[in-house]
Design an enzyme around this catalytic site. Structure first.
Site, PDB file in Angstrom:
ATOM      1  N   THR A 477       0.851  -1.200   0.000  1.00  0.00           N
ATOM      2  CA  THR A 477       0.000   0.000   0.000  1.00  0.00           C
ATOM      3  C   THR A 477       0.882   1.244   0.000  1.00  0.00           C
ATOM      4  O   THR A 477       1.751   1.407   0.868  1.00  0.00           O
ATOM      5  CB  THR A 477      -0.908   0.004   1.257  1.00  0.00           C
ATOM      6  N   VAL A 479       2.198   4.801   0.606  1.00  0.00           N
ATOM      7  CA  VAL A 479       2.026   5.816   1.653  1.00  0.00           C
ATOM      8  C   VAL A 479       2.122   7.180   0.963  1.00  0.00           C
ATOM      9  O   VAL A 479       2.991   7.392   0.107  1.00  0.00           O
ATOM     10  CB  VAL A 479       3.129   5.660   2.731  1.00  0.00           C
ATOM     11  N   PHE A 513       4.220  -1.718   3.113  1.00  0.00           N
ATOM     12  CA  PHE A 513       3.895  -0.302   2.966  1.00  0.00           C
ATOM     13  C   PHE A 513       4.961   0.344   2.099  1.00  0.00           C
ATOM     14  O   PHE A 513       6.155   0.267   2.403  1.00  0.00           O
ATOM     15  CB  PHE A 513       3.744   0.357   4.346  1.00  0.00           C
ATOM     16  N   LYS A 514       4.475   0.938   1.023  1.00  0.00           N
ATOM     17  CA  LYS A 514       5.396   1.444  -0.008  1.00  0.00           C
ATOM     18  C   LYS A 514       5.779   2.883   0.320  1.00  0.00           C
ATOM     19  O   LYS A 514       4.917   3.772   0.372  1.00  0.00           O
ATOM     20  CB  LYS A 514       4.695   1.354  -1.368  1.00  0.00           C
ATOM     21  N   ILE A 515       7.067   3.082   0.536  1.00  0.00           N
ATOM     22  CA  ILE A 515       7.571   4.366   1.044  1.00  0.00           C
ATOM     23  C   ILE A 515       8.693   4.843   0.121  1.00  0.00           C
ATOM     24  O   ILE A 515       9.557   4.042  -0.259  1.00  0.00           O
ATOM     25  CB  ILE A 515       8.126   4.164   2.492  1.00  0.00           C
TER      26      ILE A 515
END
Ligand SMILES: O=P(O)(O)OC[C@H]1O[C@H](O[C@H]2O[C@H](CO)[C@@H](O)[C@H](O)[C@H]2O)[C@H](O)[C@@H](O)[C@@H]1O
Length: 717
Positions: A477, A479, A513-515
């Site tokens: 997902t 961010v 979580f894609k950062i």
């Protein structure tokens, strides 16, 4: 894996009292009077010949039957003794019904390949009776050239090891393929790659060099037994010298006494001889092979343990995405079959022309069938199958329009995906977005900005929750990129998203979580990972970012291959890119290779993802990397191509923990990155591309909010 042996006191595997023979010889035989014969270590023990007639109880105790049944009759023999057709038919019927339990591996390709999908296959092969036919003279058990090229072919795609009862040197001499791993003496002598996954630390593991001078690990858990085996070997040679046809082999860590060419009437004598010697060596034991008595140390080690050890050395143990396949014909191979069956890890394939009980899953009749399985045609049906065996190929699709054709293994939920959903009213995900916009908690928020952000988070999670039901892997997902320079803002956002995912019953282990890989993003990744939350660092365009992300412990690191290439076409002045070009390398491919080698050489847990792969050749150049995101047109072309690998498209594993081990990094590259060193190590390409990536994400996020603002409140709210 814990190895139970240690240098000084090997662990007994078999609780059989040491005064009882493992041959099954009646205890009367054990107390057979000895007349003379020195037992002291260092001298040969001469066992006096037994008088005929003393062996009757041996016969009645069935050990001769065990010796007789230790090798199945060869087809030729069945013909030679003019067996009646009806009897031959009976044999076939028995074999066919046995094959219901142990189906032919040749006919089970679909099932095997289905289970091998998205898994890395590792192949383990026994030698005698598997790669070479059983022959009367062990020194003439040669492997055919066609078998050799089939094995070479398998090793091109999958890590492949030979695990033999013979000495490692001997089996290497017979096989002669440098690209394989070898374990001799029933796994008591393993030459494995230098790894960073733990096996190096084992007792009895020493550094050495292979035939090509490459650094390797030698694992020899029975090292202390070498003098004892040598002594026993010499005694056996001496004591069997008058038994016509007997042959003794020294495998360094074990010894074999062959009776294949000994007249059956003399088998009791040879067994007695072996037994009497063993009586004086309580730390040695006997196992049966095919018309061979094998003497080996009583340590908790066997071919099954060797498979576990090799998997560990190759970085392939304890992983759900690995499918080990072991092919063997002998009793000693059962230990390996057992390990694979009990751990529900992979498949044993028993080579046998006659029915026999086994822990294997599948069967093959003889080495010629093994050769067929080893040949490329068996394994590869399309190029997509071939490459999928080496890397996980993830379809690059926003809307999953080709769900059926290319079922995704993992998914990303992002602003871009929300925009796609909003543009396609009929998509299956539309309901997830509509439900988000009808969320009463978000609707109740007075602050316009907070309300929109709440809707977006809710929509991301609703769609992510739907995707989690559709893909077997993790859902990443995105961010909000506007938080890219705010470590605590990212962490807070991830915690909020996790709470929402919890509400829709998606557990944290299914999530990433894609950062963005700014310094602040990398720090957020480090802190989140320390809480057990999996992060996916994206927009990595320089080695410094990749190394810092690995040091932070990011679960996934994403590099955009094609974007770096595009930058290099239109710009210059980035030292990292200029250096790659000077070496004649593509900058994107070079960065993935270097980052992969860094991660593997220094034992970081991160998985590497290569994105913006533009064509087949890019994909072939990166085989071995954990994930490759490939455009649908590339996938389509791979799927349509059923041509066997040729010079142009050879499916060679390019990236591997072994090659990583020999990659050299400079002292500056091996620093522990901090904000300052990261900033000073990022060249213009990564600075510009990171900024462009962030701009793109921010614009998409803003567009989603604008659209939500227009839609909300929906008519029914
Ligand atoms: O683990 P493996 O690679 O299968 O080795 C087991 C034994 O194989 C050899 O003996 C067997 O093959 C010979 C040649 O075909 C045959 O003559 C003999 O009867 C078989 O037992 C090898 O010579 C042994 O030392 C190995 O232990």
């Amino acid at each position: 894996m814990e190895l139970k042996s240690n240098h000084s006191s090997p662990v007994l595997t078999d609780p059989t009292p040491l005064n009882k023979s493992r041959l099954g010889i009646h205890s009367n035989l054990l107390s057979y009077p000895q007349s003379g014969g020195s037992l002291s270590s260092g001298k040969y023990i001469t066992i006096p010949r037994k008088k005929p007639g003393k062996l009757d109880d041996v016969r009645s105790n069935g050990w001769l039957d065990a010796m007789k049944s230790s090798s199945p009759p060869r087809k030729k023999l069945i013909k030679d003794i003019n067996i009646e057709v009806a009897a031959a038919d009976d044999i076939d019927i028995a074999y066919c019904s046995w094959m219901i339990k142990y189906p032919s591996a040749l006919k089970s390709f679909d099932q095997i390949s289905k289970n091998a999908k998205n898994k890395k296959i590792a192949v383990f092969l026994d030698y005698d009776g598997t790669l070479s036919p059983i022959v009367d003279d062990p020194d003439r058990a040669f492997m055919s050239d066609s078998m050799r090229s089939a094995v070479r072919n398998v090793a091109k795609y999958f890590p492949t090891a030979i695990i033999s009862g013979r000495s490692r040197d001997k089996v290497y001499e017979l096989v002669g393929l440098t690209e394989l791993y070898y374990a001799g003496s029933h796994g008591m002598d393993i030459m494995s790659p230098v790894s960073h996954t733990g096996s190096n630390g084992h007792t009895n593991c020493i550094r050495s060099t292979d035939q090509q001078g490459k650094e390797v690990n030698l694992f020899q858990p029975a090292r202390e037994f070498i003098p004892m085996i040598d002594e026993v070997f010499k005694t056996l040679v001496e004591n069997t010298k008058d038994i016509k046809g007997a042959k003794v082999e020294n495998h360094k860590f074990c010894a074999s006494v062959h009776y294949r060419n000994v007249e059956e009437k003399n088998w009791p004598t040879i067994a007695q001889c072996v037994h009497d010697i063993l009586k004086d060596y309580p730390r040695l034991r006997l196992t049966h092979g095919r018309k061979v008595l094998e003497i080996r140390p009583v340590i908790d080690w066997n071919k099954g343990k060797a498979v576990q050890f090799l998997l560990e050395s190759l970085g392939l143990s304890d992983r759900d995405d690995v499918l080990p396949i072991y092919i063997g014909d002998d009793k000693t191979d059962e230990d390996a079959f057992k390990v694979l069956r009990e751990g529900n890890r992979g498949y044993g394939i028993l080579v046998s022309p006659v029915p026999k009980e086994s822990k294997a899953f599948y069967s093959l009749r003889d080495p010629s069938e093994v050769e067929y399985v080893d040949a490329q045609e068996f394994w590869l049906s399309t190029e997509l199958d071939a490459v999928s065996a080496l890397s996980e190929i993830v379809p690059d699709t926003v809307i999953f329009d080709d769900f059926e054709k290319f079922p995704p293994t993992a998914a990303t939920v992002s602003s871009s995906l929300l925009l796609g959903i909003l543009s396609l009213p009929d998509t299956i995900f539309r309901n997830a977005v509509d439900m988000a916009l009808a969320d009463s908690t978000c609707s109740a928020l007075d602050n316009h900005e907070l309300r929109l952000s709440c809707f977006v988070n809710k929509a991301l999670v609703n769609v992510g929750g739907d995707l989690a039901k559709l893909v077997p892997g993790r859902v990443s997902t995105e961010v909000d990129a506007r938080l890219a320079y705010d470590t605590h803002g990212i962490i807070r956002r991830v915690h909020d998203l996790l709470k929402l995912y919890n509400d829709v019953n998606v557990p944290p282990e299914r999530l990433l979580f894609k950062i963005p890989s700014t310094w602040q993003g990398i720090e957020a990744s480090r802190l989140l990972e320390s809480e057990g939350i999996q992060t996916h660092l994206t927009f990595v365009y320089s080695f410094a970012q990749a190394a810092a992300a690995a040091q932070a412990g990011a679960s996934v690191i994403q590099i955009f291959v094609g974007r770096l290439r595009d930058w290099a076409r239109n710009h210059s002045g980035d030292p990292e890119i200029d250096a790659a070009i000077q070496r004649g390398e593509d900058p994107g491919l070079a960065l993935v290779t270097k980052a992969y080698n860094y991660i593997h050489k220094y034992g970081h847990k991160s998985k590497l993802m290569a994105a913006a792969v533009r064509n087949k050749q890019d994909l072939f150049s990166l085989l071995g990397v954990d994930y490759i995101i490939a455009p649908l047109k590339v996938l389509q072309s791979l799927k349509e191509s059923v041509t066997a690998p040729d010079e142009k498209y050879s499916y060679v594993r390019r990236l591997s923990p072994q090659s990583a081990a020999s990659y050299n990094f400079t002292a500056e590259e091996l620093v522990k990155f901090d904000q300052l060193s990261l900033a000073s190590s990022m060249g213009p390409a990564s600075v510009e591309l990171l900024a462009a990536g962030l701009d793109g994400y921010v614009n998409q996020a803003k567009r989603v909010e604008e659209l939500f603002d227009k839609i909300w409140p929906p008519p029914n709210v």
